[in-house]
Design a protein around this motif. Structure first.
Motif, PDB file in Angstrom:
ATOM      1  N   SER B  26       0.857  -1.189   0.000  1.00 57.08           N
ATOM      2  CA  SER B  26       0.000   0.000   0.000  1.00 57.08           C
ATOM      3  C   SER B  26       0.889   1.234   0.000  1.00 57.08           C
ATOM      4  CB  SER B  26      -0.899   0.011   1.233  1.00 57.08           C
ATOM      5  OG  SER B  26      -0.119  -0.020   2.413  1.00 57.08           O
ATOM      6  N   CYS B  27       0.438   2.264  -0.670  1.00 59.42           N
ATOM      7  CA  CYS B  27       1.274   3.464  -0.749  1.00 59.42           C
ATOM      8  C   CYS B  27       0.459   4.691  -1.097  1.00 59.42           C
ATOM      9  CB  CYS B  27       2.363   3.294  -1.800  1.00 59.42           C
ATOM     10  SG  CYS B  27       1.795   3.421  -3.497  1.00 59.42           S
ATOM     11  N   TYR B  28       1.109   5.809  -0.954  1.00 57.63           N
ATOM     12  CA  TYR B  28       0.546   7.085  -1.359  1.00 57.63           C
ATOM     13  C   TYR B  28       1.589   7.801  -2.211  1.00 57.63           C
ATOM     14  CZ  TYR B  28      -0.539  12.017  -1.203  1.00 57.63           C
ATOM     15  OH  TYR B  28      -0.785  13.315  -1.555  1.00 57.63           O
ATOM     16  N   THR B  29       1.158   8.453  -3.287  1.00 57.10           N
ATOM     17  CA  THR B  29       2.063   9.367  -3.981  1.00 57.10           C
ATOM     18  C   THR B  29       1.381  10.709  -4.128  1.00 57.10           C
ATOM     19  OG1 THR B  29       1.194   8.571  -6.077  1.00 57.10           O
ATOM     20  CG2 THR B  29       3.372   7.785  -5.430  1.00 57.10           C
ATOM     21  N   GLY B  30       2.147  11.738  -3.934  1.00 56.01           N
ATOM     22  CA  GLY B  30       1.657  13.074  -4.227  1.00 56.01           C
ATOM     23  C   GLY B  30       1.500  13.231  -5.723  1.00 56.01           C
ATOM     24  N   ILE B  31       0.897  14.339  -6.133  1.00 52.38           N
ATOM     25  CA  ILE B  31       0.684  14.522  -7.561  1.00 52.38           C
ATOM     26  C   ILE B  31       1.717  15.462  -8.152  1.00 52.38           C
ATOM     27  CG2 ILE B  31      -1.772  13.999  -7.452  1.00 52.38           C
ATOM     28  CD1 ILE B  31      -2.347  16.948  -7.460  1.00 52.38           C
ATOM     29  N   ASN B  50      -1.639  -5.441  -7.983  1.00 46.87           N
ATOM     30  CA  ASN B  50      -2.500  -5.374  -6.792  1.00 46.87           C
ATOM     31  C   ASN B  50      -2.041  -4.349  -5.772  1.00 46.87           C
ATOM     32  OD1 ASN B  50      -4.104  -7.666  -7.704  1.00 46.87           O
ATOM     33  ND2 ASN B  50      -2.226  -8.843  -7.319  1.00 46.87           N
ATOM     34  N   LEU B  51      -1.212  -3.430  -6.197  1.00 47.53           N
ATOM     35  CA  LEU B  51      -0.824  -2.341  -5.311  1.00 47.53           C
ATOM     36  C   LEU B  51      -2.083  -1.625  -4.835  1.00 47.53           C
ATOM     37  CD1 LEU B  51       1.982  -1.054  -4.530  1.00 47.53           C
ATOM     38  CD2 LEU B  51       1.463   0.685  -6.241  1.00 47.53           C
ATOM     39  N   GLN B  52      -2.138  -1.353  -3.522  1.00 42.75           N
ATOM     40  CA  GLN B  52      -3.242  -0.556  -2.983  1.00 42.75           C
ATOM     41  C   GLN B  52      -2.726   0.863  -2.912  1.00 42.75           C
ATOM     42  OE1 GLN B  52      -6.360  -1.253  -1.154  1.00 42.75           O
ATOM     43  NE2 GLN B  52      -6.434  -3.218  -2.204  1.00 42.75           N
ATOM     44  N   PHE B  53      -3.312   1.735  -3.729  1.00 45.95           N
ATOM     45  CA  PHE B  53      -2.803   3.096  -3.570  1.00 45.95           C
ATOM     46  C   PHE B  53      -3.828   4.191  -3.810  1.00 45.95           C
ATOM     47  CE2 PHE B  53      -2.228   3.793  -7.994  1.00 45.95           C
ATOM     48  CZ  PHE B  53      -1.789   5.092  -8.186  1.00 45.95           C
ATOM     49  N   PHE B  54      -3.591   5.233  -3.074  1.00 40.04           N
ATOM     50  CA  PHE B  54      -4.363   6.461  -3.132  1.00 40.04           C
ATOM     51  C   PHE B  54      -3.719   7.349  -4.175  1.00 40.04           C
ATOM     52  CE2 PHE B  54      -4.684   5.107   1.276  1.00 40.04           C
ATOM     53  CZ  PHE B  54      -6.016   5.314   1.575  1.00 40.04           C
ATOM     54  N   TYR B  55      -4.481   7.823  -5.087  1.00 44.50           N
ATOM     55  CA  TYR B  55      -3.932   8.782  -6.037  1.00 44.50           C
ATOM     56  C   TYR B  55      -4.611  10.131  -5.818  1.00 44.50           C
ATOM     57  CZ  TYR B  55      -2.428  11.044 -10.273  1.00 44.50           C
ATOM     58  OH  TYR B  55      -1.885  11.936 -11.152  1.00 44.50           O
ATOM     59  N   GLY B  56      -3.808  11.130  -5.534  1.00 48.67           N
ATOM     60  CA  GLY B  56      -4.342  12.472  -5.303  1.00 48.67           C
ATOM     61  C   GLY B  56      -5.284  12.519  -4.115  1.00 48.67           C
TER      62      GLY B  56
END
Lengths: 279, 270, 270, 279
Positions: B26-31, B50-56
């Protein structure tokens, strides 16, 4: 009670020197740009601004020396580069007191302001020199664990851009909303709320929007001032209505480089054209 | 650069970042940091679907088939993407994955303006903070991510002595020091584990916490890496060469993960 | 009761509560104290149509023409009411009007299980809190409202010495004491200003903070009020009689504000 | 990753003695009643429960002595009267440790839990004896002002009832939602989230709901366990689908009065009928 008016009249009435303002939006999205342009047109100075991620909004205001104190976690033009006037104000003119927060600490301080709690503890600031610069950031211990306690942010006024407002002052947000909390967070901690909207609607139309599944972003009771400003976030983006105008922002970035070209930019895009003509 | 290749250094940076990502993490990336956004999407399009990630802070697992920049800047793609995401989040929910009761995100990606031998980063100022010689844009979430994600991957588009300094002028985010993390109770968060640059891949010695070389890129030399680093790097006897991009990685990067070449913003600006 | 009337004591309680409300004020009422809900709607239907109020933490200024109980318990009325409310709130927004940056709500209404001569209220326990003789349901928001609304109106469906005690067994919410409020920095919130019962209307002396009689109902006597109060009330020389309900008030109460007579839950239970 | 299962299996798997649980809903609305009934059917004991306003959920669990520690601001049957087993447990049996909060302090403690801050300051508790009963409530001074600092609530599990869930675990809420924050507040502070829904839907149907303007109440990434439980809030209400069943709650109130009639109630409405037959 909500006051609905023109952007000229309400900016003049409400935005005064030394006022503490939080801006909605972040990172080239949903910035209240038309209100920013009106602040510049009215030559209002000595503002104290809070914004999570500052971009063109902040750089324009710094370019005309309207900001006295600035709180943010980042000021730049994402993807494009540095914010010229921010660097200049900090490095050369030293004309602005800048307080750097981390993104999370600023979010928590907005939330604390909304809850009426005077300060809040968090851990992500541990070890950062940002703490050393701030007398109001304290290292505290609770049940044996270390935290940094930061003060709540409680602006006099929040300025946000949204989709529509009815005559009662209920403010609507598009159905497939995104990024709305970049605006609700800085709004809920403020004593008063100033909203610019893409369009004013009747109460009847407001009810229809609700029937169609739109949500109210702010309720009439939370809103103080409403102005109509079509495409009011431009050149920042307002999905799904319009994208960030990266081409324009690159133009800005180039023209902000020198005083002469920045003046041309202001004449062209802030003073020179009517709001309609810009868009 | 001592060798010519059929790819740009920024391509290898993005591909190396993607390889640091494991499936189902799981991860987060900034935009705002282009190569990070591209690397995450490239990983999803190759070995980490299957990466769990939040975009923006909004989409959870957005469209697997379109580059992410387009989602944010094309209103039609934005609307289209809504029907293809696995879920929708709110910004405040995201922050609960940084500090909150939910599980810790596996990793975050940051781009430091300065980094020192102990992995402290500076995205704030050079010189007196009140009268800076150089003012960076600010850390945004970089400092938060270092103390809230299980590990952090950093990237530096241009490896030079301005960026790699013995001691940062200002600590925007505290480094990898295992001792400090133990003292302050942040052992769940390891700080920066890996630094990917246009010359090499660097990591930190597990006990001393000092930066060392993991591999150098096929077009660079160890002397070049050391010359462009403002402190003595720990250098292993046999220095591995960074695995070159595969044809498949390059193809997917260029044609699908980043057809608009937004990664080049990283090589143009710093 | 020494006189017969064409209305019930609970009707006068509700009507007297409604009269404490001024037009264009702002307030919150819980959904579990029936006479408070009815009183607010009665006020809106008579002299306070511009009251700003949150109902159930959701509707802002709900339907002016329907009783509020129906909105909460009839799913069709619920959906119908949505199109007639002036706005929609969220619970968390409401709490920002209790403690937060927004203006203070003008008043709240509470129903204390015990109240003493200084306006302290007890909705918690009688006896040792750990081994109570009698356990009340709990204060819910009563304690919060006393310290966050500009003024508080209390009502007591049955005026007796069990409720009106010299000193409450347990302070769920701190009373009207001007001195305490000054010491602790809560002067914006006056605490309980008025207590409406089935025998009288009581208030608090502005400097001493002690409970005194404002008026007695036409069907009760001052002796009856004092006998049913567990401490000495300050009694003015000429005791006013509570203004009887007007025909219009009674009509609107019975036909529109509370056609289902939910106010009678208050006279049945305590 | 979300686990979707039957209420029998997942209650057995997840709900163990000494677990700290927060319940969604409040005051005869949106309580996870079918899960409560399943807890009783499986005879799980020694629960630690947090609920903002407790009603039938709490009184049933106290009636079968399933609760060891209880946190709430109010336990009663709103409009109808006292919660019989709550009084009995407190006054006679002294079989439960009850911690009374005020509504606002409990909300702030839920919010603090969600933010990962260990404690939060508020003012409305000033002067209340509730503070004296709690070693973990402290009077503190910040910038010359007095506050009560209460600890964050961080349950192991939240149990809430909602409208629908898709196969990814996205949980949907009806378009004209109300009262949803009575469930999101206790959910966001918990380490894991258990959701019962009126109906399971396909991902395709989920996308259609979004197109129609439904909002996601919880995202897949926030949800751990999902079970289908049609009319699972009954007899508490779930507007706009069904109202609180005041008649049934009055029946309960009468039958809870004596052990014999309470046993009859349990046989009839908890053990005796299949879930479908109850509704």
């Amino acid at each position: 009670m909500v006051v609905i008016g023109t952007i000229e009249n309400l900016v003049k009435k409400v935005i005064t020197p030394d006022i503490k303002i939080s801006f909605g939006g972040a990172a080239l999205f949903l910035k209240p740009m038309e209100v920013v342009r009106e602040i510049i047109r009215q030559e209002i100075k000595d503002l104290i601004i809070y914004t999570l991620i500052g971009d063109l909004d902040i750089d324009l205001l710094l370019g005309v020396k309207a900001i006295k104190e600035l709180h943010s976690s980042y000021v730049g033009l994402p993807m494009i580069g540095m914010a010229r006037h921010f660097r200049k104000a900090m490095e050369k003119e030293q004309s602005v007191d800048f307080y750097e927060w981390t993104e999370l600490s600023m979010v928590r301080a907005f939330q604390a302001g909304a809850m009426g709690t005077p300060a809040i503890m968090l851990r992500s600031l541990l070890g950062s020199d940002l703490v050393k610069l701030r007398e109001d950031f304290e290292e505290v211990t609770y049940r044996g664990m270390k935290y940094i306690q930061v003060p709540a942010i409680t602006p006099d006024l929040a300025i946000v851009h949204a989709y529509a407002a009815d005559q009662n002052g209920n403010v609507f947000y598009p159905k497939h909303h995104a990024l709305d909390e970049f605006s609700t967070l800085p709004a809920q901690c403020a004593k008063q709320l100033f909203v610019s909207v893409e369009r004013m609607i009747t109460n009847e139309e407001g009810r229809e929007l609700i029937q169609q599944g739109q949500s109210t972003m702010f309720s009439s009771i939370d809103v103080d001032f409403v102005v109509e400003a079509p495409k009011g976030a431009w050149p920042s983006g307002f999905p799904p209505f319009y994208a960030s105008d990266m081409g324009h922002i690159m133009t800005y970035s180039g023209m902000a480089n020198m005083p002469e070209t920045f003046d041309m930019y202001l004449r062209e895009y802030v003073f020179g054209k009517s709001q309609e003509a810009v868009q | 650069m001592s060798k010519s290749t059929d790819y740009e250094p920024i391509d290898l940076i993005v591909i190396s970042l993607a390889r640091e990502i494991n499936d189902s993490e799981s991860c987060y990336t900034g935009i705002a940091i282009p190569s990070a956004v591209v690397a995450v999407q490239l990983a999803r399009m190759t070995h980490a679907p299957n990466l769990q990630f939040f975009y923006g802070g909004y989409w959870i697992n957005p469209d697997l088939d379109v580059d992410l920049f387009t989602i944010m800047t094309d209103t039609e793609a934005f609307v289209e993407s809504i029907s293809k995401a696995q879920g929708f989040s709110h910004l405040v929910q995201l922050y609960q994955y940084w500090e909150g009761p939910k599980h810790t995100l596996s990793f975050g990606i940051i781009r430091p303006a300065q980094i020192d031998q102990f992995g402290n980063i500076n995205n704030s100022v050079i010189g007196d903070p009140h009268h800076p010689k150089f003012r960076f844009p600010g850390g945004a979430a970089a400092g938060d991510i270092i103390n809230t994600c299980s590990r952090v991957i950093a990237y530096v588009p241009r490896h030079d002595v301005r960026t790699f300094v013995p001691e940062v002028d200002f600590i925007t985010g505290r480094g990898s020091s295992p001792k400090w993390r133990k003292d302050v109770g942040l052992t769940d968060y390891q700080g920066i584990k890996t630094v990917v640059t246009d010359l090499a891949i660097l990591e930190f010695h597990p006990s001393s916490g000092k930066m060392c070389v993991r591999s150098i890129h096929e077009f660079s030399t160890i002397d070049e890496v050391q010359e462009n680093t403002g402190f003595d790097l720990e250098i292993p006897k046999d220095i591995p060469t960074t695995r070159a991009p595969t044809k498949e990685e390059l193809d997917i990067l260029q044609s699908k993960a980043d057809p608009l070449s937004i990664r080049n913003f990283d090589s143009r600006n710093r």
